[in-house]
Design a protein around this motif. Structure first.
Motif, PDB file in Angstrom:
ATOM      1  N   ARG A 166       1.261  -1.073  -0.501  1.00 39.84           N
ATOM      2  CA  ARG A 166      -0.120  -0.281   0.084  1.00 39.84           C
ATOM      3  C   ARG A 166       0.714   1.058   0.065  1.00 39.84           C
ATOM      4  O   ARG A 166       0.579   2.025  -0.778  1.00 39.84           O
TER       5      ARG A 166
ATOM      6  N   ARG B 219       5.896 -10.568   5.308  1.00 35.23           N
ATOM      7  CA  ARG B 219       5.608  -9.605   6.776  1.00 35.23           C
ATOM      8  C   ARG B 219       6.783  -8.412   6.647  1.00 35.23           C
ATOM      9  O   ARG B 219       7.705  -8.519   5.895  1.00 35.23           O
ATOM     10  N   SER B 220       6.374  -7.433   7.211  1.00 40.79           N
ATOM     11  CA  SER B 220       7.585  -6.602   7.643  1.00 40.79           C
ATOM     12  C   SER B 220       8.691  -6.931   8.201  1.00 40.79           C
ATOM     13  O   SER B 220       8.909  -7.566   9.019  1.00 40.79           O
TER      14      SER B 220
ATOM     15  N   LYS C   6       4.390  -1.034  10.114  1.00 36.43           N
ATOM     16  CA  LYS C   6       3.116  -1.296   8.857  1.00 36.43           C
ATOM     17  C   LYS C   6       3.629  -0.188   7.372  1.00 36.43           C
ATOM     18  O   LYS C   6       4.012   0.573   8.141  1.00 36.43           O
ATOM     19  N   ALA C   7       3.350  -0.540   6.853  1.00 38.71           N
ATOM     20  CA  ALA C   7       3.500   0.171   4.864  1.00 38.71           C
ATOM     21  C   ALA C   7       1.746   0.516   4.876  1.00 38.71           C
ATOM     22  O   ALA C   7       1.990  -0.525   4.780  1.00 38.71           O
TER      23      ALA C   7
ATOM     24  N   GLU D  79      -1.416   4.745   8.112  1.00 38.85           N
ATOM     25  CA  GLU D  79      -2.879   4.455   7.905  1.00 38.85           C
ATOM     26  C   GLU D  79      -2.884   5.597   6.551  1.00 38.85           C
ATOM     27  O   GLU D  79      -2.568   6.021   6.845  1.00 38.85           O
ATOM     28  N   SER D  80      -3.084   4.525   5.305  1.00 41.41           N
ATOM     29  CA  SER D  80      -3.033   5.449   4.086  1.00 41.41           C
ATOM     30  C   SER D  80      -3.955   6.525   4.055  1.00 41.41           C
ATOM     31  O   SER D  80      -3.818   7.499   3.571  1.00 41.41           O
TER      32      SER D  80
ATOM     33  N   GLU E 109     -10.794   0.809   2.663  1.00 41.93           N
ATOM     34  CA  GLU E 109      -9.688   0.323   3.278  1.00 41.93           C
ATOM     35  C   GLU E 109     -10.538   0.307   4.418  1.00 41.93           C
ATOM     36  O   GLU E 109     -10.783  -1.397   4.893  1.00 41.93           O
TER      37      GLU E 109
END
Ligand code: GSH
Length: 215
Positions: free
Chosen positions: A11, A39-40, A52-53, A65-66, A102
């Protein structure tokens, strides 16, 4: 200076793309998914507890959070461009579509992927989400059969957020019956800023998420 943390095939492609659309000066830090678990890596956990990305760092904050990142960048770094304000007739529509990618579309697609990765076996569970996935795609198809972008007023950051979710949907084999969605993705991919984001962020290969995709 803004720092964008980018994980391959993820994302965070959205945020690299948005920065290119807005002409923001940014430092890009690339992280690589674990080749088996996807996974990251530890490097992303060191930036934010969720690992998270996308994650951005700006003005001493680390933000995930995008949707939040998109609004933050449009308003704090982009002079409000590509967002909509309460004064806009399409403010409600903008907020809806920004949250929708999302909040409503992606959860079913994630269940679809995890179901395939874990070997399935619960037809009732996937049956529930299959109905949701199809209903959502029919809904967006109807909107995008009538116009080029989500909003009548033109391209917005909501298209950036939905675009990646639809790329994921494509790799799950879920766009086959939806020509307007495929045409929309082609339009998004044809944008100069999208191409620059791929050049800077690296090629995107979502086929790692295509196991058990609908045929
Ligand atoms: N709702 C979040 C989801 C973030 C998310 O799950 N990102 C994925 C990449 S697409 C990730 O970081 N996966 C690696 C991991 O969870 O270890 C957003 O929109 O930013």
């Amino acid at each position: 200076m803004l720092t964008v943390h980018h994980l391959n095939n993820s994302r965070s492609q959205r945020i690299v793309w948005l920065c290119e659309e807005l002409g923001i000066d940014y430092r890009l830090v690339k992280h690589q998914r674990h080749p088996e678990t996807q996974r990251s890596p530890e490097s992303l956990n060191q930036v934010h507890p969720l690992g998270k990305a996308p994650t951005i760092e700006h003005a001493g904050q680390s933000i995930v959070e995008s949707e939040a990142i998109i609004e933050y960048l449009c308003h704090v770094c982009g002079g409000g461009r590509l967002s909509r304000t309460p004064a806009s007739a399409e403010y409600g529509a903008y907020l809806q579509w920004l949250a929708y990618a999302e909040g409503t579309l992606f959860p079913g697609l994630l269940v679809d992927l995890v179901y395939a990765w874990t070997g399935g076996g619960n037809a009732a569970l996937m049956g529930f989400f299959d109905v949701e996935i199809a209903k959502n795609h029919r809904y967006i198809e109807t909107v995008l059969a009538q116009r080029d972008h989500l909003l009548a007023s033109g391209f917005s950051a909501a298209d950036v957020n939905l675009g990646w979710a639809l790329e994921f949907s494509e790799c799950r084999g879920r766009l086959k019956d939806f020509p307007a969605l495929r045409a929309y993705l082609a339009r998004l991919r044809g944008r100069d800023a999208y191409r620059r984001a791929i050049e800077r962020g690296g090629p995107q290969d979502l086929s790692v998420f295509s196991a058990g995709a609908a045929t």
